[in-house]
Design an enzyme around this catalytic site. Structure first.
Site, PDB file in Angstrom:
ATOM      1  N   HIS B 323       0.810  -1.222   0.000  1.00  0.00           N
ATOM      2  CA  HIS B 323       0.000   0.000   0.000  1.00  0.00           C
ATOM      3  C   HIS B 323       0.834   1.259   0.000  1.00  0.00           C
ATOM      4  O   HIS B 323       0.327   2.336  -0.303  1.00  0.00           O
ATOM      5  CB  HIS B 323      -0.972  -0.002   1.180  1.00  0.00           C
ATOM      6  CG  HIS B 323      -2.178  -0.841   0.920  1.00  0.00           C
ATOM      7  ND1 HIS B 323      -2.174  -2.196   1.112  1.00  0.00           N
ATOM      8  CD2 HIS B 323      -3.410  -0.533   0.464  1.00  0.00           C
ATOM      9  CE1 HIS B 323      -3.363  -2.687   0.781  1.00  0.00           C
ATOM     10  NE2 HIS B 323      -4.122  -1.700   0.384  1.00  0.00           N
ATOM     11  N   GLY B 324       2.086   1.144   0.366  1.00  0.00           N
ATOM     12  CA  GLY B 324       2.898   2.346   0.325  1.00  0.00           C
ATOM     13  C   GLY B 324       4.230   2.112   1.000  1.00  0.00           C
ATOM     14  O   GLY B 324       4.376   1.238   1.849  1.00  0.00           O
TER      15      GLY B 324
END
Lengths: 393, 470
Positions: B323-324
């Protein structure tokens, strides 16, 4: 998960072959309409300026396609499409109306208050304590450079301070009393600075039923400016010569900047003005201009009635005595005409446009005193005020 | 290009769908590939090359792995090709997405000053890398055959509807549609409805609540209190759902317009009764991907509890990282790992027996806290946010009341809007209207939503200058 839906669609298809035709036409028309709107952005004459936004709109020429593949092309092309979208302003109005109807009370940086009054939203973050300190440092340098020169400071209270009761419930604004307190404390440390507090004068005028700020514009009205003017002259120990001036006329249908920013459906304001005193002359940046510009009442921004708007430097010749230098924002535009009855020479500097040294200007144009007039929120959010100390060391 | 831009809505979408509709079937894939590359290059310019190289590598790898399938003597090579391809794909993803995160971490830990690389992350790389891997892995596992037609394979990877924000479509799910698909008017109309609903979710709900969330966060930076902290948490909870599920709706709708059926990505996740249930409803194509290509190959739950817990740990560490590039995201993944393990081994049984509302409240609470972790800028601000949620901040100020009061109605609408109720209700009304009346209702609703979305998009760009231009 969507099997049920798909099955349903299939069943429907079997029963009702007509839906196929309807779907066909719906889809075709849907995309053709979108495409047409897209093409209209190119075909219709492109608007170059938005009066409501006071900005140049993005346009597009076929030759601009040569920039395709550029990093900025995407951004530029998108702003062209949004700016030239047919019926753009009505769409923005639609969105503002819906936002208001569903409860939102701050739209486009504007509070939609009671009684159709709009307020510029200036938050504590926008106008926090640190920002006052920057401006105080610049002002301090200026005051120290001209110890013999008496400087008066008027911090116009924000409309939200005088009309707090008309703000939306619990609306938050910057801490005006705290900033005024800081200004007061600073003024006490400087012999040549006098903070003129106009809030109580404005409060009195308000209690007499005068409307001090436009409902749709962020500026103050004839009455607001007059009340502050009287307080100023009284502080100087003089009788305000134009203290009982009355507006000779009222002009209707003024949709001010706050109406433009929010695009909310509001009733227009009326701009009151007096044409007193007669026979005064003015120059702006070296060119002769009229004090009053009735032709501006036909246009969008009626506040340009005063001096045709802001100028870097103005020199006004009035009917009174002495000279004053006014360092100001646009709030002064409605205020300066009153001073024409009391001063002979009024120099006006708008630091947002003035790019020379104020110290040099003062050496070339000696004056009896200085007045700094800013709306408090403006002073705290405008970066240019620190230019007051340009060329000082 | 994003779907909520005028360049897409007015020009790209209409031209693409109409031309795709009228083209002979054999020209459709080349056409789709071409416009997908234009779609990507319009915003990403040179990074299109990264995608094209990936496509080329994976196409050849698929062929190679496929060709070696019938050679029992070359299984070692086949395995090596697979591993090499996986490393290349993940290597490219890691280089663009995580290099700077790693450099930053190294410099933080060891106190060096490392200069960061000046690379931007190519948009969609997280999505198309996973799609490509699904293809290569499925070819290796014999679940599908290698695609010999390069155009077909490239079309699958570059397909613009799901290229930049999912759903993550596995190759096997669209394999047949790539060969033969029918552009059916009814499906197209359904696609238009679905697209406009998605657009409205994104523009009317997600963008608005996102704006309020940032206003509330700005206030919290000056003075924090428990009400503001909870408002911010609720707002980001709605923002991410309507943003992401809106984007998935648009992708699925666009797929329908082009004759594709993409997998669903969300199933009313905020109606979940447990965190396990939540992850069956949230970003389903991603959790499905991790289950299929990480959890099960690692042995899943077949090698004892300890191994299962480790497998879960790895999956959720990776999910967080996907997600990041940031510690809050890794923490966010591990947070769900802990909750899922606890549900599996400790309180899952009680949760199943408890009344439904207990499950809903329990799940919602941990979902919201999850989004707080997800949206926190860094670990210190996460700590402050959590503390404020627990009531450690100042007493309730008027700012929170302002937001609660002025946004109560939209927030309530969003709460209802994230359940299945609107669909149920709309379905009932539609049924009453008959088949053609129902269609008319959908068409009207669609046009209305589109008009409002366009109005809100215009309003976002409406930037008045109060003062004279310089």
């Amino acid at each position: 998960m969507d099997h049920t839906k798909l099955e349903k669609t299939e069943n429907v298809q079997a029963k009702e072959p007509n839906l196929k035709r309807v779907s066909f036409w719906f889809s075709l028309v849907f995309f053709l309409v979108l495409l047409t709107v897209g093409l209209l952005c190119f075909i219709l004459p492109q608007e170059t300026f938005s009066e409501n936004e006071n900005r140049v709109l993005s346009t597009f020429r076929p030759s601009d396609f040569s920039g395709l593949g550029d990093e900025h092309f995407q951004e530029d092309f998108e702003s062209f499409l949004t700016d030239q979208f047919p019926g753009r302003e009505n769409l923005v109005r639609l969105s503002s109306g819906l936002k208001y109807a569903t409860g939102t009370r701050d739209i486009g940086g504007v509070y939609a208050g009671r009684n159709g009054r709009l307020f510029l939203q200036v938050t504590e973050k926008d106008a926090s304590a640190g920002k006052w300190e920057d401006r105080e440092a610049a002002l301090n340098a200026f005051l120290d450079a001209f110890p013999e020169l008496q400087t008066d400071l008027i911090l116009v209270p924000p409309a939200s301070a005088l009309y707090a009761g008309e703000l939306p419930a619990f609306a938050y604004t910057f801490d005006y009393p705290a900033r005024i307190g800081q200004a007061r404390a600073f003024a006490r440390t400087k012999d040549n600075l006098n903070l003129i507090e106009v809030e109580s004068a404005l409060q009195n005028a308000k209690e007499q039923g005068q409307n001090l700020y436009y409902r749709t514009d962020h500026h103050w009205t004839f009455y607001g400016a007059r009340a502050a003017y009287c307080a100023y002259l009284e502080q100087l120990g003089r009788t305000p010569a134009a203290g009982d001036a009355l507006p000779v006329s009222e002009d209707g249908d003024f949709y001010g900047t706050l109406a433009s920013k929010s695009m909310l459906p509001v009733d227009p304001d009326r701009l009151q003005y007096s044409l007193l005193p007669e026979g005064c002359t003015a120059t702006a940046d070296g060119k002769e201009i009229a004090v009053y510009h009735p032709e501006r009442l036909e246009g969008k921004d009626h506040y340009l009635f005063f001096f045709d708007g802001n100028h870097a430097q103005m020199e006004l010749h009035g009917k009174g005595q002495g000279s004053v230098l006014v360092v100001k924002d646009s709030f002064a535009n409605a205020f300066l005409p009153f001073l024409l009855s009391d001063f002979e020479t009024i120099h006006v500097i708008d630091l947002r446009y003035f790019s020379e040294s104020l110290a040099e200007y003062l050496s070339a144009h000696p004056v009896d005193r200085v007045l700094i007039l800013y709306e408090t929120g403006n002073l705290l959010t405008d970066l240019h005020f620190t230019k007051i100390a340009f060329g000082l060391n | 290009m994003v779907f909520s831009s005028f360049a897409f809505l007015l020009l790209f979408m209409s031209i693409t769908v109409l031309l795709h509709w009228v083209l002979p079937a054999k020209w459709r894939n080349p056409f789709l590939l071409l416009v997908s590359l234009i779609f990507y290059a319009y915003g990403e310019q040179i990074y299109t090359v990264v995608m094209l190289v990936t496509i080329g590598v994976d196409y050849l790898a698929g062929l190679w792995i496929g060709a070696l399938e019938q050679r029992p003597d070359r299984q070692g090579l086949r395995r090596a090709v697979l591993i090499g391809t996986v490393i290349l794909n993940l290597g490219s993803l890691c280089f663009f997405k995580y290099t700077n995160f790693l450099l930053q971490t190294v410099s933080d830990v060891f106190g060096y000053t490392v200069s960061l690389l000046k690379v931007a992350m190519p948009i969609g790389i997280s999505f198309y890398t996973f799609q490509n891997l699904s293809y290569v892995l499925d070819v290796y596992a014999g679940r599908t055959r290698a695609q010999k037609n390069f155009i077909r394979f490239a079309t699958y990877v570059a397909l613009f509807p799901q290229l930049i924000a999912g759903p993550i479509v596995r190759y096997v799910e669209v394999e047949e549609q790539l060969v033969a698909r029918r552009v059916d008017p009814e499906k197209m109309a359904q696609g238009i409805f679905r697209f406009c609903v998605g657009l409205a979710k994104k523009v009317l709900l997600a963008n608005q609540v996102g704006l309020w969330a940032s206003q509330v966060q700005e206030l919290r930076s000056v003075q924090d209190d428990v009400l503001l902290a909870w408002l911010a948490a609720l707002m980001v909870t709605f923002q991410i759902y309507f943003d992401f599920s809106g984007y998935s709706d648009m992708a699925i709708g666009l797929g329908h317009m082009l004759g594709f059926d993409f997998p669903e990505n969300f199933h009313y996740p905020y109606e979940a009764r447990s965190i396990t249930d939540f992850w069956r409803r949230w970003h389903m194509t991603l959790s499905g991907w991790f289950r299929e290509y990480v959890y099960i190959p690692l042995g899943g739950n077949r090698h004892g509890k300890a191994r299962q817990v480790f497998n879960l740990f790895l999956v959720w560490f990776l999910t967080g990282l996907w997600h990041g590039a940031g510690w809050t995201f890794i923490l966010w993944g591990l947070y769900f790992f802990v909750l899922l393990v606890l549900e599996k081994f400790v309180w899952g049984r009680f949760l199943d027996k408890a009344p439904a509302f207990v499950g809903h409240l329990y799940a919602l609470f941990f979902i919201v806290i999850g989004w707080v972790i997800f949206f926190a800028e860094d670990l210190p601000s996460l700590g402050q946010w959590l503390a404020a949620l627990a009531g450690a901040g100042a007493g309730v100020g008027t700012q929170g009341l302002y937001f609660a009061l002025t946004h109560a109605l939209p927030l309530l609408a969003m709460a209802v809007g994230s359940t299945h109720l609107p669909r149920l209700l709309f379905g009932k009304v539609k049924e009453k209207c008959g088949v053609r009346g129902g269609f008319a209702l959908c068409a009207l609703g669609t046009v209305g939503l589109l008009l409002l979305s366009v109005a809100f998009l215009e309003a976002d760009t409406f930037n008045p200058f109060l003062y004279f231009r310089f």
